[in-house]
Design an enzyme around this catalytic site. Structure first.
Site, mmCIF file in Angstrom:
data_model
loop_
_atom_site.group_PDB
_atom_site.id
_atom_site.type_symbol
_atom_site.label_atom_id
_atom_site.label_comp_id
_atom_site.label_asym_id
_atom_site.label_seq_id
_atom_site.Cartn_x
_atom_site.Cartn_y
_atom_site.Cartn_z
ATOM 1 N N HIS A 67 -42.656 47.234 -16.955
ATOM 2 C CA HIS A 67 -43.954 46.560 -16.968
ATOM 3 C C HIS A 67 -43.995 45.679 -18.210
ATOM 4 C CE1 HIS A 67 -48.304 46.018 -16.226
ATOM 5 N NE2 HIS A 67 -48.357 45.954 -17.545
ATOM 6 N N CYS A 68 -44.113 44.389 -18.003
ATOM 7 C CA CYS A 68 -44.102 43.425 -19.105
ATOM 8 C C CYS A 68 -45.540 43.091 -19.486
ATOM 9 C CB CYS A 68 -43.343 42.163 -18.701
ATOM 10 S SG CYS A 68 -43.231 40.935 -20.026
ATOM 11 N N VAL A 69 -45.898 43.382 -20.731
ATOM 12 C CA VAL A 69 -47.266 43.094 -21.185
ATOM 13 C C VAL A 69 -47.492 41.601 -21.370
ATOM 14 C CG1 VAL A 69 -47.507 45.344 -22.287
ATOM 15 C CG2 VAL A 69 -46.573 43.428 -23.604
#
Length: 423
Positions: free
Chosen positions: A274-276
């Site tokens: 999950h890329c912020v």
């Protein structure tokens, strides 16, 4: 009965640009954001009377005000404004202008800024909550650097139209690749035969984020299956030494390499991480465009930094100008451009590290999620202080791994797993 029918009909009517459905499932208007706020009246009354506040009254007040803070939208009603997008818009220009006043202030600000961002990242990562802070910071940084390039660097005369067009094209391609990356990362949905009902929540469940425009959320409810499928409490269960890909949260059978994201609350095919910075998961359908976004941003940033340094330090070469640029703080505009070049170098260094890790993982056909799991379970070969992680499970050699990565998702959709895959 007639009043209930009229109320149901009113709820089903389309929302205008200034209307929305609040957390209680009632229609409201943006002009009524300060009306009928009993929580605010009670909090102010207790504060004026110097009485203690009720338990969780302030958090409930913030929730109500956040739900009412909206902007008109052309379709689907008014959209909720996430407060996490505001700090980058307000603080970044102020901090960069402060850093441009003196080189000592520049050292302090450019050292503290990455530390604060990393601290906030670990805080949000530990709470497993979604935030638009990092996406807002990334987009505003790109836009603000481009704005300074147009207003400060281009008028100096050292940059031609061709160079300006190249930077503009790079920014446009980066944004286009980002939009493509933001699409759905190919989730794992329940088989239509297993879905027995669909529930619409006007007030979101406690374990789910509210809808951005307040419109009811539809949640599919799937059958649990046989009694043996209900025994485990975790996402993956073990039976007879074989792993079982039943997700107890999404109620789906996950194919191999799929994973559940606790932030997005969905199961994603070939979940990497999950890329912020894009506020989304990186999975099977958007992994290639994610790498393309990183590559385009890095090329555009490096080219823009070189043009800025040649403009503010024409007597120095690029490497020397980044460390030693005499007289750059004599003029505020030059100091601001020099500070922004350093800020861009810091951001570029972080994203370059991310890109290198991604390229290594693709070369060994391992996802970031699989690498972390293998390191935790001590089932992988780790080299160069964890920079290279080889699980040896899905690797087909360098060329085979890249061929699989470049062609994944182009074939037919993954078939629905059957209940026999649980065994």
């Amino acid at each position: 009965m007639k009043k209930r029918a009229n109320k149901a009909l009113e709820q089903d009517e389309p929302l205008c640009c200034c209307e929305y459905v609040d957390r209680q499932g009632e229609r409201s208007h943006v002009a009524a954001c300060c009306c009928d706020c009993e929580d605010l009246d009670d909090a102010c009354d207790r504060w004026l009377k110097k009485e203690p506040q009720k338990a969780n009254s302030l958090s409930h007040l913030v929730t109500v005000m956040t739900d009412r803070l909206r902007v008109p939208w052309f379709w689907g009603g008014a959209r909720r404004v996430d407060l996490s997008v505001l700090p980058p818009l307000l603080l970044l220009p102020v901090l960069l202008h402060v850093a441009a006043l003196h080189f000592l202030l520049g050292i302090v600000v450019l050292t503290a800024l990455p530390v604060l961002v990393l601290w906030y990242y670990y805080v949000t990562h530990r709470k497993k909550g979604r935030t638009l802070f990092f996406l807002s910071l990334a987009l505003f940084s790109l836009g603000y650097m481009y704005y300074l390039f147009l207003t400060e660097i281009f008028p100096r005369g050292g940059v031609g139209l061709t160079q300006l067009g190249t930077v503009t094209l790079g920014v446009a391609l980066t944004l286009a690749a980002l939009v493509h990356t933001k699409r759905e990362p190919r989730c794992v949905w329940p088989h239509p035969a297993y879905v027995h009902s669909t529930v619409t929540y006007h007030s979101p469940p406690l374990d789910r984020d509210p809808s951005p425009n307040g419109v009811g959320q539809e949640v599919m409810l799937a059958n649990r299956g046989s009694g043996s499928e209900q025994q485990g409490q975790g996402v993956e269960q073990m039976d007879g030494g074989q792993s079982r890909n039943w997700c107890s949260v999404c109620r789906v059978l996950r194919p191999p390499r799929a994973g559940h994201c606790r932030i997005c609350d969905i199961c994603v095919l070939r979940l990497d991480h999950h890329c912020v910075w894009i506020n989304s998961c990186v999975g099977q359908s958007n992994h290639r465009s994610f790498l393309l976004t990183l590559l385009l941003f890095l090329l555009t940033s490096l080219y823009g930094i070189s043009l800025v340094l040649r403009s503010v330090c024409p007597q120095q070469n690029l490497v020397t100008a980044l460390v030693y640029c005499p007289g750059v703080y004599n003029q505020h505009s030059s100091a601001l451009c020099f500070t922004c070049a350093w800020y861009s170098c810091i951001v570029t260094s972080g994203l370059l590290h991310l890109l290198v890790l991604q390229l290594i993982n693709v070369s060994y056909n391992v996802t970031e999620r699989e690498a972390r799991t293998a390191l935790r379970d001590k089932t992988a070969h780790s080299l160069y202080w964890g920079l290279v992680v080889d699980t040896g499970v899905y690797s087909h050699g360098f060329r085979g791994n890249w061929a699989e990565f470049l062609t994944m998702g182009e074939g037919p959709d993954t078939p629905w797993p059957s209940l026999t895959d649980l065994v």
